[in-house]
Scaffold this motif. Sequence first.
Motif, PDB file in Angstrom:
ATOM      1  N   MET A 170      -4.656  10.517   0.876  1.00 32.50           N
ATOM      2  CA  MET A 170      -4.958   9.677  -0.276  1.00 32.50           C
ATOM      3  C   MET A 170      -4.130   8.408  -0.207  1.00 32.50           C
ATOM      4  SD  MET A 170      -5.166  12.541  -3.335  1.00 32.50           S
ATOM      5  CE  MET A 170      -6.199  11.585  -4.449  1.00 32.50           C
ATOM      6  N   GLY A 171      -4.627   7.336  -0.802  1.00 27.04           N
ATOM      7  CA  GLY A 171      -3.898   6.090  -0.811  1.00 27.04           C
ATOM      8  C   GLY A 171      -4.343   5.189  -1.947  1.00 27.04           C
ATOM      9  N   ARG A 172      -3.538   4.167  -2.169  1.00 25.89           N
ATOM     10  CA  ARG A 172      -3.885   3.162  -3.172  1.00 25.89           C
ATOM     11  C   ARG A 172      -3.168   1.857  -2.852  1.00 25.89           C
ATOM     12  NH1 ARG A 172      -1.184   3.143  -8.939  1.00 25.89           N
ATOM     13  NH2 ARG A 172      -1.260   0.961  -8.409  1.00 25.89           N
ATOM     14  N   SER A 173      -3.753   0.796  -3.315  1.00 28.14           N
ATOM     15  CA  SER A 173      -3.161  -0.523  -3.144  1.00 28.14           C
ATOM     16  C   SER A 173      -2.043  -0.707  -4.160  1.00 28.14           C
ATOM     17  CB  SER A 173      -4.232  -1.601  -3.365  1.00 28.14           C
ATOM     18  OG  SER A 173      -3.647  -2.879  -3.352  1.00 28.14           O
ATOM     19  N   ARG A 224       0.849  -1.187   0.000  1.00 27.20           N
ATOM     20  CA  ARG A 224       0.000   0.000   0.000  1.00 27.20           C
ATOM     21  C   ARG A 224       0.887   1.240   0.000  1.00 27.20           C
ATOM     22  NH1 ARG A 224      -4.366   2.479   1.392  1.00 27.20           N
ATOM     23  NH2 ARG A 224      -4.403   3.797   3.204  1.00 27.20           N
ATOM     24  N   ARG A 227      -0.182  12.706   1.490  1.00 28.05           N
ATOM     25  CA  ARG A 227      -1.006  13.814   1.979  1.00 28.05           C
ATOM     26  C   ARG A 227      -0.825  14.961   1.005  1.00 28.05           C
ATOM     27  NH1 ARG A 227       0.258  14.077   8.398  1.00 28.05           N
ATOM     28  NH2 ARG A 227      -1.377  15.647   8.279  1.00 28.05           N
ATOM     29  N   ALA A 266      -7.100   7.243  -4.113  1.00 30.11           N
ATOM     30  CA  ALA A 266      -8.440   7.656  -3.707  1.00 30.11           C
ATOM     31  C   ALA A 266      -8.334   8.475  -2.423  1.00 30.11           C
ATOM     32  CB  ALA A 266      -9.319   6.435  -3.460  1.00 30.11           C
ATOM     33  N   VAL A 267      -9.232   9.415  -2.268  1.00 34.50           N
ATOM     34  CA  VAL A 267      -9.294  10.178  -1.020  1.00 34.50           C
ATOM     35  C   VAL A 267      -9.778   9.226   0.068  1.00 34.50           C
ATOM     36  CG1 VAL A 267     -10.426  12.083   0.194  1.00 34.50           C
ATOM     37  CG2 VAL A 267      -9.702  12.370  -2.192  1.00 34.50           C
ATOM     38  N   GLU A 268      -8.985   9.114   1.116  1.00 29.16           N
ATOM     39  CA  GLU A 268      -9.318   8.218   2.228  1.00 29.16           C
ATOM     40  C   GLU A 268      -9.647   8.984   3.503  1.00 29.16           C
ATOM     41  OE1 GLU A 268      -6.791   4.380   0.706  1.00 29.16           O
ATOM     42  OE2 GLU A 268      -5.874   5.646   2.242  1.00 29.16           O
ATOM     43  N   GLY A 269      -9.451  10.271   3.458  1.00 26.73           N
ATOM     44  CA  GLY A 269      -9.783  11.093   4.615  1.00 26.73           C
ATOM     45  C   GLY A 269      -9.455  12.542   4.349  1.00 26.73           C
ATOM     46  N   THR A 313       0.594   5.671   0.398  1.00 26.29           N
ATOM     47  CA  THR A 313      -0.255   6.789   0.798  1.00 26.29           C
ATOM     48  C   THR A 313       0.474   8.108   0.570  1.00 26.29           C
ATOM     49  OG1 THR A 313       0.522   6.792   3.093  1.00 26.29           O
ATOM     50  CG2 THR A 313      -1.380   5.378   2.585  1.00 26.29           C
TER      51      THR A 313
END
Length: 175
Positions: free
Chosen positions: A169-172, A126, A130, A148-151, A128
Amino acid sequence: MSVPEFRALLPVRPATAGDRSALGELDRATWSTLHAVQPRPQPPYEPFFDDRNRPEDHLVAEAVTGAQETHVAGYLRLASPTPLACNAHVRQIQGLAVAEWARGHGVARALLRASYAEARRQGAGRITLRVLGHNTPARALYASEGFAVEGVLPGEFFLHGRYVDDVLMGRSLTA
């Protein structure tokens, strides 16, 4: 420095201690209220690399210019977000800069894609980052790369007279 004519992007490579000056110059040249939460750097400048900001945490993009010279076009800092073993499967992009003259040539995208490979090599599943809420170009780039926006931390920073969101934001990295 005069603006080099962009000819070709070289493969992204790991940074070395010898990149210290070029990366420090690039970092200062690309400072912007669009992405910076710290004040503009002033002389005397801090060293680009230190105990927490090591060469091995950086990827470097170089470009060949019209004079067939190689210039640093950008960098990306990839690090563990925490020292915790339970968080070892995550890498975080903690800085991305592209020289003004190299923008629009795929440098940021090349750095991002190289960071996915490097993060996987390090065992991460993963990744991530900011980004400031008002940094629309960066957010669009990250979204186009599968982040994707995760928070959202609303009004997390007070910058230049206004509150700015901190977008997580983060992605696999797995198929």
